[in-house]
Motif scaffolding. Structure first.
Motif, PDB file in Angstrom:
ATOM      1  N   PHE A  21       0.810  -1.212   0.000  1.00 44.16           N
ATOM      2  CA  PHE A  21       0.000   0.000   0.000  1.00 44.16           C
ATOM      3  C   PHE A  21       0.849   1.269   0.000  1.00 44.16           C
ATOM      4  O   PHE A  21       0.399   2.318  -0.465  1.00 44.16           O
ATOM      5  CB  PHE A  21      -0.937  -0.002   1.214  1.00 44.16           C
ATOM      6  N   ASN A  37      -3.124   3.711  -3.909  1.00 46.79           N
ATOM      7  CA  ASN A  37      -4.502   3.366  -4.265  1.00 46.79           C
ATOM      8  C   ASN A  37      -4.736   1.895  -3.931  1.00 46.79           C
ATOM      9  O   ASN A  37      -4.410   0.996  -4.717  1.00 46.79           O
ATOM     10  CB  ASN A  37      -4.735   3.626  -5.762  1.00 46.79           C
ATOM     11  N   ARG A  38      -5.275   1.656  -2.775  1.00 49.17           N
ATOM     12  CA  ARG A  38      -5.454   0.277  -2.308  1.00 49.17           C
ATOM     13  C   ARG A  38      -6.364  -0.525  -3.230  1.00 49.17           C
ATOM     14  O   ARG A  38      -6.138  -1.724  -3.447  1.00 49.17           O
ATOM     15  CB  ARG A  38      -6.023   0.277  -0.890  1.00 49.17           C
ATOM     16  N   THR A  39      -7.355   0.134  -3.760  1.00 46.22           N
ATOM     17  CA  THR A  39      -8.287  -0.569  -4.646  1.00 46.22           C
ATOM     18  C   THR A  39      -7.567  -1.138  -5.861  1.00 46.22           C
ATOM     19  O   THR A  39      -7.768  -2.297  -6.236  1.00 46.22           O
ATOM     20  CB  THR A  39      -9.406   0.383  -5.099  1.00 46.22           C
ATOM     21  N   SER A  40      -6.692  -0.338  -6.482  1.00 44.07           N
ATOM     22  CA  SER A  40      -5.967  -0.798  -7.669  1.00 44.07           C
ATOM     23  C   SER A  40      -5.071  -1.994  -7.340  1.00 44.07           C
ATOM     24  O   SER A  40      -5.002  -2.966  -8.100  1.00 44.07           O
ATOM     25  CB  SER A  40      -5.113   0.338  -8.244  1.00 44.07           C
ATOM     26  N   LEU A  57     -13.288  -4.250  -0.837  1.00 44.83           N
ATOM     27  CA  LEU A  57     -12.430  -3.147  -1.273  1.00 44.83           C
ATOM     28  C   LEU A  57     -12.793  -1.856  -0.525  1.00 44.83           C
ATOM     29  O   LEU A  57     -11.898  -1.077  -0.152  1.00 44.83           O
ATOM     30  CB  LEU A  57     -12.582  -2.939  -2.785  1.00 44.83           C
ATOM     31  N   ILE A  58     -14.063  -1.655  -0.301  1.00 46.79           N
ATOM     32  CA  ILE A  58     -14.500  -0.465   0.450  1.00 46.79           C
ATOM     33  C   ILE A  58     -13.987  -0.528   1.886  1.00 46.79           C
ATOM     34  O   ILE A  58     -13.468   0.457   2.433  1.00 46.79           O
ATOM     35  CB  ILE A  58     -16.036  -0.348   0.429  1.00 46.79           C
ATOM     36  N   ALA A  63     -11.384  -2.273   2.981  1.00 45.47           N
ATOM     37  CA  ALA A  63      -9.924  -2.157   2.977  1.00 45.47           C
ATOM     38  C   ALA A  63      -9.476  -0.733   2.784  1.00 45.47           C
ATOM     39  O   ALA A  63      -8.441  -0.305   3.330  1.00 45.47           O
ATOM     40  CB  ALA A  63      -9.344  -3.039   1.877  1.00 45.47           C
ATOM     41  N   LYS A  64     -10.220   0.034   2.016  1.00 41.97           N
ATOM     42  CA  LYS A  64      -9.850   1.420   1.760  1.00 41.97           C
ATOM     43  C   LYS A  64     -10.042   2.290   2.992  1.00 41.97           C
ATOM     44  O   LYS A  64      -9.312   3.276   3.202  1.00 41.97           O
ATOM     45  CB  LYS A  64     -10.701   1.952   0.609  1.00 41.97           C
ATOM     46  N   LYS A  65     -10.997   1.925   3.850  1.00 38.19           N
ATOM     47  CA  LYS A  65     -11.325   2.764   5.002  1.00 38.19           C
ATOM     48  C   LYS A  65     -10.530   2.435   6.258  1.00 38.19           C
ATOM     49  O   LYS A  65     -10.287   3.299   7.084  1.00 38.19           O
ATOM     50  CB  LYS A  65     -12.822   2.638   5.317  1.00 38.19           C
ATOM     51  N   ASP A  76      -7.252   0.731   8.617  1.00 36.73           N
ATOM     52  CA  ASP A  76      -5.796   0.688   8.588  1.00 36.73           C
ATOM     53  C   ASP A  76      -5.329  -0.662   8.062  1.00 36.73           C
ATOM     54  O   ASP A  76      -5.950  -1.690   8.323  1.00 36.73           O
ATOM     55  CB  ASP A  76      -5.218   0.897   9.990  1.00 36.73           C
TER      56      ASP A  76
END
Length: 251
Positions: free
Chosen positions: A82, A87-90, A243-244, A246-248, A250
């Motif tokens: 990360f 961009n964690r989603t990518s 993904l949502i 993981a993005k929010k 830590d």
């Protein structure tokens, strides 16, 4: 493309993909060999050639896919990922694409390997692939494995612990959905909307023999291709949720 290459390198830098691939092949093709070797001459069928690939081998692929994520969380390499790709989603989507592709290819290898071995061991049986249903039953294993990998990665992202993710996937696939069917009156109706039951329905050739058709007895409301689309929709929806999350949170 860079993220895909990185995820491929990371995946094959650990031992688990190699061990899981070998185990999936042994279980999938090996079970077919046992069935072919113990079935009376001329009685081997297309449905029996894929019993191991659609059951045991799929379970191993689910574990392999979950490990692709949970191993990174376990050893904290996900933090480096990360940092390199903010961009964690990518980053996670790239991992999903790589693992799902590998799972799909592995599924085709196991499916056609099982079929080919059965033809060699049971030469008097009619194992020619002539109809669309028969092609779907064999070639569809790769699709099933690829979608299953997406679902397993989503569970891995959400849980982040190997033991928990593996337990959820194996109990869900191999135990829970089957047990729901024994609930009086409503069990088979609920099963008609469960993801792995719909995956079985996609591969099913038809008939009431559970050995050849694990989805026998369930009143599905969708066509077989509709069942695949439904299974894929659940996998993608779960991945979006993962993904949502993981993005929010830590890493």
């Amino acid at each position: 493309m860079t993220l895909l290459a990185v995820e491929r390198i990371k995946l094959f830098s650990t031992r688990s993909p190699y061990w899981c691939t070998a185990l999936a092949v042994v279980l999938g093709v090996g079970l077919t060999a046992i069935i072919a070797g113990t079935t009376e001459n001329g009685q081997m069928s297309i449905g029996l050639t894929q019993f191991g690939s659609s059951q045991l081998a799929l379970a191993v692929v689910l574990v392999m896919s979950a490990l692709a994520v949970t191993t990174e969380y376990r050893f904290n390499t996900i933090k480096a990922t990360f940092l390199a790709a903010p961009n964690r989603t990518s980053a996670l989507v790239a991992k999903t694409v790589v693992v799902a592709f590998i799972a799909g290819v592995l599924g085709e290898i196991i499916a056609f390997g099982s079929w080919g071995l059965a033809k060699i061991m049971a030469p008097t049986s009619d194992l020619a692939i002539n109809t669309g249903a028969e092609w779907r039953h064999v070639a569809g294993v790769g699709l099933l494995f690829g979608i299953g990998a997406i679902l397993a990665i989503a569970v891995g992202i959400l849980v982040r612990q190997t033991a928990g993710a593996v337990a959820i996937l194996l109990v869900w696939n191999m135990l829970l959905e089957g047990l729901i069917g024994i609930i009086p009156k409503v069990g088979v109706k609920i099963q008609a909307w469960l993801p792995f039951q719909n995956a079985n329905n996609f591969l099913a050739l038809g008939g009431g023999d559970p050995a050849e058709n694990p989805a026998a007895g369930v009143d599905f409301k969708l066509s077989q291709w509709g069942s695949l689309a439904y299974f894929a929709g659940i996998a993608v929806a779960l991945l979006v949720v993962a993904l949502i999350v993981a993005k929010k949170r830590d890493a």
